[in-house]
Design a protein around this motif. Structure first.
Motif, PDB file in Angstrom:
ATOM      1  N   GLU A   1       0.846  -1.191   0.000  1.00  0.00           N
ATOM      2  CA  GLU A   1       0.000   0.000   0.000  1.00  0.00           C
ATOM      3  C   GLU A   1       0.880   1.240   0.000  1.00  0.00           C
ATOM      4  O   GLU A   1       1.709   1.415   0.891  1.00  0.00           O
ATOM      5  CB  GLU A   1      -0.885   0.004   1.244  1.00  0.00           C
TER       6      GLU A   1
ATOM      7  N   ARG B   1       2.413   4.653   0.804  1.00  0.00           N
ATOM      8  CA  ARG B   1       2.330   5.411   2.057  1.00  0.00           C
ATOM      9  C   ARG B   1       3.117   6.708   1.907  1.00  0.00           C
ATOM     10  O   ARG B   1       4.245   6.705   1.424  1.00  0.00           O
ATOM     11  CB  ARG B   1       2.884   4.581   3.217  1.00  0.00           C
TER      12      ARG B   1
ATOM     13  N   GLU C   1       6.581   0.804  -0.132  1.00  0.00           N
ATOM     14  CA  GLU C   1       5.438   1.667   0.177  1.00  0.00           C
ATOM     15  C   GLU C   1       5.681   3.103  -0.278  1.00  0.00           C
ATOM     16  O   GLU C   1       4.739   3.838  -0.574  1.00  0.00           O
ATOM     17  CB  GLU C   1       5.154   1.624   1.681  1.00  0.00           C
TER      18      GLU C   1
END
Length: 831
Positions: free
Chosen positions: A269, A271, A346
């Motif tokens: 994901e 970030r 990320e």
């Protein structure tokens, strides 16, 4: 005529390049691959230089260029030469560090008959030569080893040479197939418009072509392109059966390159970057200045455990990428790669490559060429990743720069990744950023001398999140987990014969009651350190290495109750009777992590344990699976060797127990105290990283068990006091003349006969001392010979010399060592 200096893959340990002339019309540059004549063979080589004048008179012509572009960059060619000169290592193995997987190919010798079967009676040849000639007439062009295998007679090589001299056969040269190459697979592509394909599928469904209809439906629903193997598996249609669809222009069969991606199937994901603390920002500003102005500078980032060094790395990489540059990030262990990859992926989604020895050859091949093509902004890996062909290199990060695993021990070249990275940064104009909570004493002194620029992070970072995990703010604190040093002698006097002291038992009990996690650290594999006869004291030793067998109840590949040598991995069943006295009281002695796990299960039967050491991480992705299981809360207590002490961010861990701080402390090596301090400080830093429930200081505790509680390394680690340890250690190093005040070289001779080994070592020692006296070299000393800490290794007895000098190459640069010798410049250990 242009000339080139070439590192030749001859298989010999020479350190020189060889001069060759360039054929007309061929333009070569440093880094180009070439085939060159070398004796009677044609071998691979890499061009290192293009001098105006050759080093040798009348050089031979280059045979051919390999490929149409350089195999390595000119900067890496210079780095290879530097590694060979600095570590006195063979030249081509130094170049091979930079080469793509599969580049090196075995040289082959071929023979072919120049006479026919009808002409054979006209030539008078001896019986063996006739046999060889008949074989070649029948078999055609053949490789030498195949001829020797098929004929099964002696002196075939001699017969072949004699036939070549007589002009009856021809000798030519070639190279074996690459060990790895690009992978491709056949894919089926839907080539017709959707409406047409649907109409044909409906027509087939109404007829007797259900499998072809199913194929079209799959391509319509999941395509437009699918692997032929998948279609065969799901529909039963093979490529020949697809011919009606191909002839009708409905599908095409294509050969497609297949990327062997070690990160395939993983999703990270994206970030965003958290705000930097004032200390992190100050460090970043200094690094940014060098990046922005193109200044090749070396930074040492000294930050306490949990101070957010990784965020500084990420911010610096962000800036390098924004400037059109790329980066390399080194970690000391494969075990750290999964967590590091996640943190970086990320922030750089889809732009992270990995390089380490845990990958398959195919994965290494594809990652190397993907990096070389500029597809990745960041390369993450263990020490060999420093040689990744990352173009436009702007930043090299070395995390946990103090770790000894950055030093290559075998085979040559025995380089240190930190020194190689420093040279690479200098050659490419990149910035070098080294980080550690416990810097190498030599590195820290270099920073004080001004060779590195020192940056400090003295506060721990405390990210505060809401119930959903969203970041609220980032606080800082100088609070480090309190460390309690327990004198195990007093525990014994008090009647406690458990391997766990009372404070450690209490800490484990409290953590388990609260649902928190714990780490237990012991730097020894197996269940026990050795086995001993209680009647006569005999300790079984490995016959190959002359060290005690470790005892394993559950070892590699599920072995049960085996004695295992931790040097050569020789194993055997435990003796039922002592081979010295015949007694039956053979008992395991000492502690290993298996015994710690058993003790936890016995003392806390409700606790879920997880063990992390070399014996349980032989499988692919084993490190990642163990770490993921612990971080997901599937275990309460993580028990392991030094793998658990390095750079892991485990917020749920509130107590760390060092079962024995004395393991390794008394090894006869000048770095033993430093390594003990580093391990204790690093493993202590795993505790208390998360904020307490009331928002106060992080809850965490460390219990260090030892029989030498007054040792300066243990005392300094307990206080998280790097400064006092460094001052004490530096004073000892200066008094005893050890690095950073001198450099060392270790020369080891090994032989199956101990007297022969000693004689060779003594002969070289006399020769070196005489050379020092003759040349009047100041500050150069030869120590030894003497047996090392492990006097026998893989069946060979060893004697070692240590050269202590401001510059070891001054004495050893022209030294020609024969077979049996190993030379290690700047060794990681003298034990």
């Amino acid at each position: 005529m242009p000339f080139v200096e070439v590192a030749v893959n001859s298989g010999m340990p020479h350190r020189q390049a060889f001069s060759y002339a360039t054929p007309d019309g061929v333009h070569l540059r440093p880094g180009d691959g070439v085939f060159v004549p070398f004796g009677r063979r044609f071998l691979q080589g890499i061009v290192l230089e293009t001098p105006a004048v050759p080093s040798f008179h009348d050089p031979k012509l280059i045979d051919a260029r390999i490929g149409d572009r350089p195999v390595i960059s000119p900067e890496r060619a210079k780095l290879a030469r530097w590694i060979s000169d600095y570590y006195l290592a063979p030249l081509f193995p130094s170049v091979a560090l930079m080469l793509p997987p599969g580049f090196e190919r075995k040289p082959l010798t071929y023979y072919q008959s120049l006479v026919s079967a009808d002409d054979l009676p006209n030539h008078k040849v001896p019986p063996r030569q006739r046999t060889v000639l008949q074989h070649l007439i029948a078999a055609g062009r053949s490789e030498q080893k195949d001829i020797e295998r098929d004929i099964e007679a002696k002196n075939i090589a001699t017969a072949l040479s004699q036939l070549v001299e007589r002009g009856l056969i021809e000798r030519t040269y070639g190279h074996g197939r690459p060990s790895v190459r690009a992978k491709s697979a056949r894919y089926v592509l839907l080539a017709a418009p959707t409406s047409t394909a649907e109409a044909v599928a409906a027509e087939y469904e109404s007829g007797r072509n259900g499998r072809l209809a199913k194929t079209l439906r799959l391509l319509l629903d999941e395509g437009p392109m699918l692997p032929a193997s998948e279609l065969r598996l799901r529909t039963g249609v093979t490529l020949p059966l697809l011919r009606p669809l191909a002839d009708a222009g409905l599908v095409e069969v294509r050969e497609v390159h297949v990327e062997r991606d070690p990160l395939a199937g993983r999703f990270y994901e994206p970030r965003s970057a958290p705000p930097l603390t004032w200390e992190q920002d100050a460090a970043y500003i200094a690094i940014d200045a060098s990046l922005s102005h193109g200044i090749s500078e070396k930074f040492l980032l000294h930050g306490v455990t949990g101070s957010g060094k990784t965020e500084v790395y990420l911010a610096a990489l962000d800036r390098a990428v924004a400037l059109g540059k790329r980066g390399i990030v080194l970690v000391p262990e494969i075990s750290l790669t999964p967590q590091t990859v996640r943190r970086f992926a990320e922030r750089f989604p889809g732009r992270v490559a990995v390089l380490h020895s845990g990958l398959s050859q195919g994965e290494l091949f594809d990652q190397w060429h993907g990096i070389d093509a500029g597809r990745y902004d960041v390369v993450i890996g263990s020490r060999s990743a420093v040689f990744a062909p990352q173009p436009n290199l702007g930043l090299i990060v070395i995390d946990e720069e103090h770790e000894w695993t950055y030093k290559q021990n075998d085979p040559a070249p025995r380089y240190h990744a930190r020194e190689a990275a420093a040279k690479l940064a200098e050659l490419t104009g990149a910035v070098l950023l080294m980080g550690s909570a416990t810097p190498d004493v030599v590195s820290y002194q270099k920073a004080l001398w001004g060779e590195y620029r020192l940056l400090e992070l003295t506060h721990r970072v405390r990210p505060l999140r809401d119930s959903t995990g969203a970041l609220l703010r980032v606080d800082t604190s100088t609070d480090l987990p309190p460390v309690e040093v327990v004198d195990m002698r007093e525990e014994l006097k008090g009647g406690n014969r458990s391997i766990f002291s009372r404070p450690l038992q209490l800490g484990l009990y409290q953590a388990l009651e609260k649902g928190e996690q714990a780490i237990l650290f012991l730097n020894r594999r197996g269940s026990a350190g050795f086995v001993q006869c209680r009647d006569c004291g005999f300790v079984p030793q490995c016959p190959s290495c002359a060290i005690a067998f470790g005892f394993h109840r559950r070892g590699p590949a599920g072995i049960v109750e085996r004695m295992l040598c931790h040097q050569c991995n020789r194993s055997r069943r435990p003796f039922e009777r002592c081979t010295m006295c015949g007694g039956t009281r053979l008992r395991p002695m000492g502690l290993g992590v298996e015994a710690v796990e058993e003790a936890v299960n016995e003392l806390f039967p409700q606790a879920r344990t997880l063990r992390w050491d070399r014996d349980v991480t032989s499988g692919r992705n084993a490190h990642e699976q163990i770490l993921a299981a612990f971080m997901e809360g599937k275990a309460d207590v993580l028990i392991g060797t030094q793998m658990v002490a390095k750079g892991l961010d485990l917020p749920a861990v509130t107590i760390v127990g060092v079962v024995s701080a004395d393991v390794g402390l008394h090894i006869p090596d000048f770095r033993s105290a430093e390594r003990t301090f580093q391990l204790l400080t690093q493993v202590s830093g795993r505790a208390g990283r998360a904020a307490s429930e009331d928002g106060g200081p992080p809850s965490g505790k460390v219990v260090v068990q030892t029989y030498t509680p007054d040792n300066y390394a243990i005392l300094a680690a307990a206080e998280h006091d790097y400064a006092s340890f460094f001052a004490h250690e530096l004073e000892l190093r200066q008094a005893e003349a050890y690095p950073p005040f001198v450099r060392l070289a270790r020369l080891i001779y090994s032989h199956t006969n101990p007297e022969t080994a000693q004689q060779h070592a003594e002969r070289l020692a006399r020769s070196l001392r005489a050379d020092i006296a003759r040349r009047g070299l100041p500050g150069v000393e030869v120590i030894g010979p003497a047996p090392p800490h492990i006097p026998k290794w893989h069946g060979r007895f060893r004697f070692q010399l240590t050269v202590r000098s401001p510059e070891p190459t001054e004495l050893l640069g022209d030294l020609q060592l024969g077979e049996g010798w190993v030379m290690d410049i700047d060794p990681a250990s003298l034990a």
